[in-house]
Motif scaffolding. Structure first.
Motif, PDB file in Angstrom:
ATOM      1  N   HIS A 147       8.078  -6.884   8.546  1.00 46.95           N
ATOM      2  CA  HIS A 147       8.686  -5.719   9.675  1.00 46.95           C
ATOM      3  C   HIS A 147       7.979  -6.343  11.046  1.00 46.95           C
ATOM      4  O   HIS A 147       8.660  -6.406  12.183  1.00 46.95           O
ATOM      5  CB  HIS A 147       8.447  -4.638   9.354  1.00 46.95           C
ATOM      6  N   PHE A 155       8.277   2.716   5.995  1.00 49.96           N
ATOM      7  CA  PHE A 155       9.514   3.104   6.571  1.00 49.96           C
ATOM      8  C   PHE A 155       9.995   4.705   6.430  1.00 49.96           C
ATOM      9  O   PHE A 155       9.668   5.263   5.162  1.00 49.96           O
ATOM     10  CB  PHE A 155      11.045   2.218   6.096  1.00 49.96           C
ATOM     11  N   GLN A 156      10.830   5.003   7.266  1.00 55.95           N
ATOM     12  CA  GLN A 156      11.104   6.512   7.204  1.00 55.95           C
ATOM     13  C   GLN A 156      12.287   6.781   6.298  1.00 55.95           C
ATOM     14  O   GLN A 156      12.424   7.813   5.753  1.00 55.95           O
ATOM     15  CB  GLN A 156      11.624   6.992   8.540  1.00 55.95           C
ATOM     16  N   GLU A 157      13.188   5.872   6.303  1.00 52.07           N
ATOM     17  CA  GLU A 157      14.188   5.714   5.323  1.00 52.07           C
ATOM     18  C   GLU A 157      13.705   5.012   4.080  1.00 52.07           C
ATOM     19  O   GLU A 157      13.130   4.090   4.034  1.00 52.07           O
ATOM     20  CB  GLU A 157      15.532   5.189   6.044  1.00 52.07           C
ATOM     21  N   PHE A 187       9.891  -7.891   0.937  1.00 55.59           N
ATOM     22  CA  PHE A 187      10.378  -6.557   1.157  1.00 55.59           C
ATOM     23  C   PHE A 187       9.033  -5.964   1.596  1.00 55.59           C
ATOM     24  O   PHE A 187       7.812  -6.201   0.872  1.00 55.59           O
ATOM     25  CB  PHE A 187      10.816  -5.949  -0.300  1.00 55.59           C
ATOM     26  N   VAL A 188       9.365  -5.172   2.670  1.00 57.30           N
ATOM     27  CA  VAL A 188       8.151  -4.288   2.896  1.00 57.30           C
ATOM     28  C   VAL A 188       7.777  -3.141   2.097  1.00 57.30           C
ATOM     29  O   VAL A 188       8.792  -2.622   1.759  1.00 57.30           O
ATOM     30  CB  VAL A 188       8.400  -3.921   4.543  1.00 57.30           C
ATOM     31  N   MET A 239      14.132   2.468   0.909  1.00 63.09           N
ATOM     32  CA  MET A 239      14.988   1.306   0.621  1.00 63.09           C
ATOM     33  C   MET A 239      16.213   1.451  -0.124  1.00 63.09           C
ATOM     34  O   MET A 239      16.324   2.235  -1.034  1.00 63.09           O
ATOM     35  CB  MET A 239      13.927   0.393  -0.369  1.00 63.09           C
ATOM     36  N   PRO A 240      17.069   0.499   0.301  1.00 62.66           N
ATOM     37  CA  PRO A 240      18.512   0.610  -0.719  1.00 62.66           C
ATOM     38  C   PRO A 240      18.086   0.193  -1.918  1.00 62.66           C
ATOM     39  O   PRO A 240      17.031  -0.625  -2.236  1.00 62.66           O
ATOM     40  CB  PRO A 240      19.153  -0.846   0.097  1.00 62.66           C
ATOM     41  N   ALA A 241      18.698   0.785  -2.733  1.00 58.04           N
ATOM     42  CA  ALA A 241      18.541   0.452  -4.345  1.00 58.04           C
ATOM     43  C   ALA A 241      18.926  -0.761  -4.495  1.00 58.04           C
ATOM     44  O   ALA A 241      20.029  -1.594  -4.022  1.00 58.04           O
ATOM     45  CB  ALA A 241      19.358   1.374  -5.082  1.00 58.04           C
TER      46      ALA A 241
END
Lengths: 183, 222
Positions: A48, A110-112, A104-105, A114-116
């Motif tokens: 990031h 992150f506030q959201e 992948f961080v 991670m996508p599955a």
């Protein structure tokens, strides 16, 4: 962001407005392209912090040079070329840092969420490693085609090569991946 | 791609042994899986795959690979990040030299003045007779301090666009100024071989001027 004719026309209109003195037209270009630029930067650099820095630097370079943009290529192509060149410059600086693309961080950064992920994590790791080991041109072609969903003609324009060369780079990238993943 | 040449009309070898058809199919598989093979080639590939288990397995492996790649996503950094993206960029832009905001006509004059200053200074320095190291130091000092780095960078961007990452090398305007390579060669020639590195003579400059010089004059070294 897409590379549709409408997209192309909108970008060009914003560029012309900026060149005519409307500073906020540049803001609109940034808003339209920032996510794709960030994602590409992340794919190329793998984290990031570097992706953010590269995305900011990309738009700063674009701002400096936009008055000279003639529209020979699409704005998206032009912007992507800046990203790739800056990423290449950065890799020279951080050559000692081995991690490259598709890392992948950690989720807590992150506030959201991670996508599955719908792929096997072990195989995914192997694949990440394999992508990072590809020669730069092959890796860039692979990323532009698979993730940025660029056509080979656009990839060729970005990378300054022929369509045939872009396809060959992709072919060899995929072949290289297959061999590495198989191992 | 010449489909007829790549796909001679002959059946695949029974039992799945690799033949010319197999090799041709495998060469075109990536394009076909991306939906970018020509329709005739796609039809032939599909026909071949229906008859050849080995190539079908190879196609499945490629398909799986592409699917796995496509499924990996970059995590979104979140709304808080995106809400600061443009303000941070604006702040950086606000620190850019006024040059970028000048109308084109005035900017051209400013660029021309900067180039003229640069050439005048370089010519003046080159005609002096101090030691090579001293001359190179003077040249670099002149470039870095007598002219605003930002102004001169803009000038170099204009006349030597090969130094900019977004433009291919060699597309610069036909102005009577030294090319980038010539400029590098000239600077290199000022530095005695035993002292070697032009970067070393920039050591005495301010960090900002030094960083700018290294980037502008020796991009491959950066």
């Amino acid at each position: 962001m897409t590379s549709s004719p409408d997209r192309y026309e909108r970008d060009l209109a914003l560029v012309r407005r900026f060149q005519g003195g409307e500073g906020n037209a540049f803001d609109a270009l940034v808003e339209d392209h920032r996510r794709e630029v960030y994602r590409l930067a992340y794919r190329l650099l793998g984290n990031h912090e570097d992706a953010d820095d590269l995305a900011q630097e990309t738009f700063l370079r674009a701002y400096r040079a936009l008055r000279r943009f003639r529209g020979d290529s699409s704005f998206r192509t032009w912007l992507t070329r800046i990203v790739l060149n800056l990423a290449a410059d950065r890799r020279k600086w951080v050559a000692k840092r081995p991690q490259i693309p598709l890392e992948f961080v950690p989720e807590e950064d992150f506030q959201e969420p991670m996508p599955a992920a719908s792929v096997d994590p072990i195989r995914k790791e192997v694949l990440h490693q394999a992508v990072s080991q590809l020669p730069p041109r092959q890796r860039e072609t692979l990323i532009l085609r698979v993730f940025q969903e660029m056509k080979f003609q656009e990839i060729a324009a970005v990378m300054g090569c022929t369509v045939g060369t872009a396809k060959a780079n992709f072919f060899h990238a995929l072949k290289g991946l297959r061999e590495r993943v198989r191992g | 791609v010449a489909d007829a040449r790549l796909f001679p009309d002959r059946p695949s070898a029974p039992g799945g042994s690799m033949n010319t058809d197999c090799r041709n199919v495998r060469n075109l598989l990536p394009m076909a899986l991306l939906g970018e093979a020509e329709s005739e080639a796609t039809a032939r590939i599909e026909r071949h795959l229906s008859e050849c288990a080995e190539c079908r397995a190879e196609s499945d492996r490629h398909s799986s690979l592409l699917g796995t790649l496509s499924a990996t996503e970059v995590p979104d950094p979140g709304q808080a990040y995106w809400s600061t993206f443009l303000p941070r960029l604006r702040e950086r832009i606000s620190k850019e030299p006024v040059m970028a905001e000048l109308p084109a006509k005035r900017r051209e004059w400013a660029v021309a003045a900067a180039v003229a200053l640069f050439l005048l200074g370089a010519a003046g320095v080159l005609t002096l007779k101090p030691s090579p190291r001293e001359r190179s130091r003077m040249t670099l000092s002149f470039l870095a301090t007598r002219t605003s780095p930002d102004t001169l960078r803009q000038a170099l961007d204009e006349v030597l666009p090969g130094s900019e990452p977004m433009q291919p090398v060699g597309t610069g305007r036909a102005l009577e100024v030294p090319g980038f390579v010539e400029l590098q060669r000239a600077l290199d020639s000022l530095v005695p071989p035993e002292e070697g590195d032009p970067a070393s003579v920039a050591d005495d400059l301010s960090p900002q001027a030094r960083a700018w010089l290294l980037k502008a004059l020796m991009p491959d070294r950066v």
